[in-house]
Design an enzyme around this catalytic site. Structure first.
Site: not given
Length: 915
Positions: A575, A580, A766, A770, A915
């Protein structure tokens, strides 16, 4: 006099002709602009204006003798440089805080001697053409927007009409220069010239006292660098220089500067040595780069950046920050978490955080859905309203401090993870991208044996042979029946550091699964590895499915330790690192080198939304020393070092979905299959649904790239595109820049592959990792984020305690109630869709391609593809033959359903890592 005085042309005839020409120019397609030069359209616009003015002057001189009229007409035609001006109307839409602006207005009233002419917002139009006398772009006179005259206390967004005066031969407006002479920033949403030329600004404009340089806004029209109108070329370069900055100084919150730095801001050595953390980025600990903030160094370590605080908050470029709705959603989630944690905190404090008496203590954390609609309808005739209302209030208040029960993991009587569910969640759970095909048995470590000891696994044939449906191990491998979840090399170098903490106990785990005839995965053996520590604890243990009560609880504990490994690897590597952290350099470089006019910037823009803000918040709250990750996961202070260790094996060319599936041995290339791949696990929900989205993204990007880049020379000759990709690698991923696997950018197909991968990671990958975090991880007994006790064996001093109360031993191995609720609150926030979310297939900027019908059609087809994906996933989830997503008590796999409403929905694919 009539031949020399300035004439203001604002008649219907003028307006008609200017609009006609503007409309024609802004409907020119990319290919039409290649055929007809901008100067041709501008000269057409100007010549038409001159004819109108000339005609008026002849009519006005009707009383003059014919010879004089001819002389005047001839002189007018011979001298086209007569200063003639036109009134051009613009609609400017801004957002501002009405209360703050009222304060500013009152301040100006109080200082009545101040020069009111110096207040307001000053705007200038810039032509796409240049003045032939000076070689500079043609610029209008200032138009002043002063909303203090008509401020609206009840609206946060207001449109104001502004008039510009431009010369008749001004040409087509291509940019607007903006100066904010007020005391406060404001949000410039859009500018529309004569209803035809659109400027989609969406940017904060700072006061001139903070940023003296005028802001530059370009029209929505997309231009490759080689096609940039001559009047905008220097402004295009100037704006990019402003965004790059000078690599110096502390960044203010009002800045819009994009620059790089290493991860030297995660620790706080001034607080104590236990809060010191190594710098990530460099030869010893390679890492992607993050956005530079310029904060001063700590006193204890000059190489470490001081943490953010109230006087020096975390910096992100101003336009990357959350909007009001997004910020309110995150803040509301934090308050909700505080409320849900209140009673568990009190209870946990009274027991000193040590005792969970039974599974019922955990189950009481969740609401039990007290109000049932059918019961209400059944009893409404027989119960008086006040009684019903009183019961509803009583039931609702009893649940006020509880969590919504996760929808995905069923809490059955055992309250432990079933084997079938364990296998299913590796394919359709929170982390579906770690499972690999087993190619060698026993598996072999890739760690350096001189440092970490023997590479051999403890797995032996006798551990698994009885679970292979009569096949030999070699046959099972050849027939693609064996798969593995392998965290040995990820955790083994860090296990001693983790286990040094009294409340953390971990292994480096391997789990072997067998693919059954029904297409499901069955766990058949688990290996738990430790570095040698004492004679009572073997360095390697192997557990197999239970045969009695003792081995049943040992098997449950072994699975819990695997899930703990998987939870940490998911959050830190799959993740955080792979989406990110690894995407941020591409975003920074795009802002620094791709003009907002560039079609590739326009394509990528929705997929970069909010990413830098959420990454900055993560550095401050999640992955920092003593932060949420270190508090709630087994990895403690080793957390970010583990991600650096994993980054050494990260490869951008393996991040595309097809390449990732092939690398993990889950798929094989097969041109006869719909997506060019044959899945070796046919019912693999993440891969099956993901390939639908991947193919749709790839088709959209190919249509887009083909339109703007017809051949390889057009790709290689684009300086902005080359600079973006070069810096993404050589600065953003500097520690691995010399790796030979980096894809080249030389052909349109190269560009298609690179862009498709970036969009895939930012959106679908993602989303899959997530937005299921609460529903898949919100019931801690089946997916603990860390364990507090090792699995006992007969030589262990705790073995007698385990035999006497195995359930109590299992519960005491889990996090405390207080930390459970803290984890659940965090997962709830991370799984929440904001009401302002923008989902895959939605484009709010199609006006940028006005006059490019091929591009608009491509986006429309993509939108329809996303709707078809949604229907196909719905159909698959109802197919009883697909046992990994359909069946009794089996939750449907919806994480890759493109659309969603707000909240914790366990579905929805936003455009970006938001997020």
């Amino acid at each position: 006099m009539a031949g020399t005085k300035e004439i203001l042309c604002s008649t219907t005839m003028d307006t008609f002709n200017s609009k006609y020409l503007l409309r024609n120019y802004y409907n020119f397609s990319h290919h039409q602009r290649q055929k007809y030069s901008l100067s041709h359209s501008t000269s057409l616009f100007n010549s038409c204006k001159r004819r109108i003015v000339q005609l008026r002057k002849v009519v006005a001189a009707a009383a003059v003798p014919m010879a004089t009229q001819l002389i005047q007409l001839d002189s007018i035609m011979a001298i086209p440089a007569i200063p003639v001006q036109l009134a051009v109307t613009a609609l400017v839409t801004v957002k501002y805080d009405a209360k703050e602006n009222m304060k500013e207005l009152m301040f100006h009233w109080w200082n009545s001697g101040a020069n009111t002419a110096q207040r307001g917002v000053f705007l200038q139009l810039v032509s796409t053409d240049v003045d032939p006398r000076t070689g500079e772009p043609k610029v209008s006179k200032d138009a002043i927007l002063d909303w203090s005259r008509d401020i609206n206390m009840n609206a946060d967004k207001v449109s104001h009409e502004v008039q510009f005066l431009v010369d008749a031969n001004f040409g087509v407006p291509g940019a607007v220069l903006v100066s904010n002479k007020n005391q406060k920033e404001f949000y410039l949403e859009s500018i529309i010239i004569e209803g035809l030329v659109h400027f989609k600004c969406h940017s904060w404009v700072q006061p001139e006292k903070l940023h003296p340089e005028k802001r530059i806004f370009f029209s929505n029209k997309a231009f490759l660098p080689s096609e940039t109108p001559i009047g905008l070329k220097e402004l295009r370069k100037k704006e990019l220089r402003q965004l790059r900055g000078n690599e110096e100084g502390v960044r203010a919150l009002s800045d819009r500067i994009y620059d790089y730095d290493v991860y030297n801001d995660l620790g706080n050595p001034d607080k104590g040595t236990e809060y010191a953390r190594p710098i990530l980025g460099g030869q010893h600990r390679p890492y992607p780069r993050r956005c530079r903030t310029g904060r001063p160094s700590t006193k204890s370590d000059p190489k470490s950046e001081a943490p953010a605080n109230e006087s020096m908050p975390m910096y992100v470029p101003r336009d990357e920050s959350f909007g009001d709705v997004k910020r309110q959603t995150v803040d509301a989630g934090s308050w909700k978490g505080m409320v849900n944690n209140f009673f568990p905190f009190l209870k946990d404090s009274s027991t000193k955080g040590e005792v969970i008496n039974s599974f019922s203590d955990i189950n009481e954390l969740y609401k039990e859905n007290p109000f049932n609609e059918s019961d209400w309808q059944e009893s409404r005739k027989n119960t008086r309203f006040p009684v019903k209302l009183n019961k509803m209030i009583k039931d609702s208040t009893s649940d006020a401090f509880k969590f919504n029960p996760p929808k995905i993991v069923s809490r059955d009587a055992s309250c432990c993870l079933r084997d079938d569910e364990f296998g299913r969640l590796t394919l359709a759970g929170m982390n579906p991208i770690s499972i690999e095909r087993l190619k060698v048995f026993p598996p072999v470590s890739k760690l350096d044996p001189s440092i970490y000891g023997p590479q051999e696994s403890a797995f032996r044939e006798e551990h698994i042979i009885c679970h292979l449906d009569g096949m030999s191990i070699n046959q099972a491998i050849e027939e693609n029946k064996l798969f593995i979840l392998d965290y040995h090399d990820t955790y083994f170098p860090f296990v001693n550091s983790i286990n040094a903490h009294p409340d953390r106990k971990a292994y480096a785990t391997r789990t072997i699964f067998f693919l059954t005839q029904m297409g499901t995965l069955k766990p058949i053996a688990i290996e738990l590895s430790l570095p040698p520590i004492n004679p009572y604890t073997p360095s390697k243990q192997v557990f197999t499915p239970p045969v009695d009560a003792t081995t049943c609880w040992q098997w449950q504990l072994a699975k819990a330790h695997v899930c703990s490994n998987d939870s940490g690897a998911h959050e830190l590597i799959q993740h955080w690192l792979r989406t990110h952290a690894c995407m941020e350099p591409f975003i920074i470089s795009a802002r620094r080198h791709l003009s907002v006019m560039h079609p590739i910037h326009k394509l990528l823009h929705p997929h970069m939304r909010y990413t830098m803000e959420i990454n900055a918040r993560a550095r401050e709250l999640l992955i920092s020393a003593g932060g949420i990750i270190e508090s709630l996961f087994s990895t403690k202070e080793c957390s970010m070092e583990i991600t650096s260790f994993a980054y050494k094996n990260w490869r951008f060319d393996m991040e595309s979905l097809p390449a990732d599936l092939i690398r993990r041995g889950i798929a094989e290339a097969d041109p006869t299959e719909p997506h060019g791949l044959k899945l070796l696990i046919e019912d693999y929900p993440y891969a099956n649904d993901g390939l639908l989205i991947w193919s749709a993204i790839e088709k959209l990007v190919r249509d887009f790239v083909k339109y703007y880049y017809p051949d390889s020379s057009s790709v290689r000759s684009d300086p902005e595109l080359s600079a973006w990709y070069y810096e993404s690698i050589n600065v953003g991923h500097a520690d691995i820049r010399h790796e030979s696997w980096w894809p080249r950018l030389s052909t349109p197909e190269d560009l298609v592959s690179i862009l498709t991968t970036i969009i895939w990671i930012a959106s679908a990958e993602h989303a899959a990792l997530n937005f299921g975090q609460y529903h898949y991880g919100g019931y801690v007994p089946v997916r603990p984020s860390y364990m507090r006790r090792l699995v006992p064996n007969e030589h262990d001093p705790e073995y007698a305690t385990f035999l006497a109360d195995p359930e109590g031993y299992f519960l005491s191995s889990l996090p405390s109630l207080r930390e459970m609720t803290f984890l659940m609150s965090v997962l709830d926030i991370l799984s929440t869709h904001s009401p302002d979310e923008e989902y895959l297939g939605e484009r709010k900027d199609l006006a940028a391609w006005a006059g490019e019908p091929e591009i608009i059609e491509a986006f429309y087809r993509f939108s329809m593809d996303m709707r078809m994906v949604e229907k196909e996933i719905e159909k698959r989830n109802a197919n009883p033959k697909l046992r990994n997503r359909c069946g009794a008590g089996v939750s449907p796999y919806e994480l890759l359903v493109p659309s969603s409403g707000p909240g914790v929905t366990c579905r929805g694919v936003p455009n970006s890592i938001s997020i």
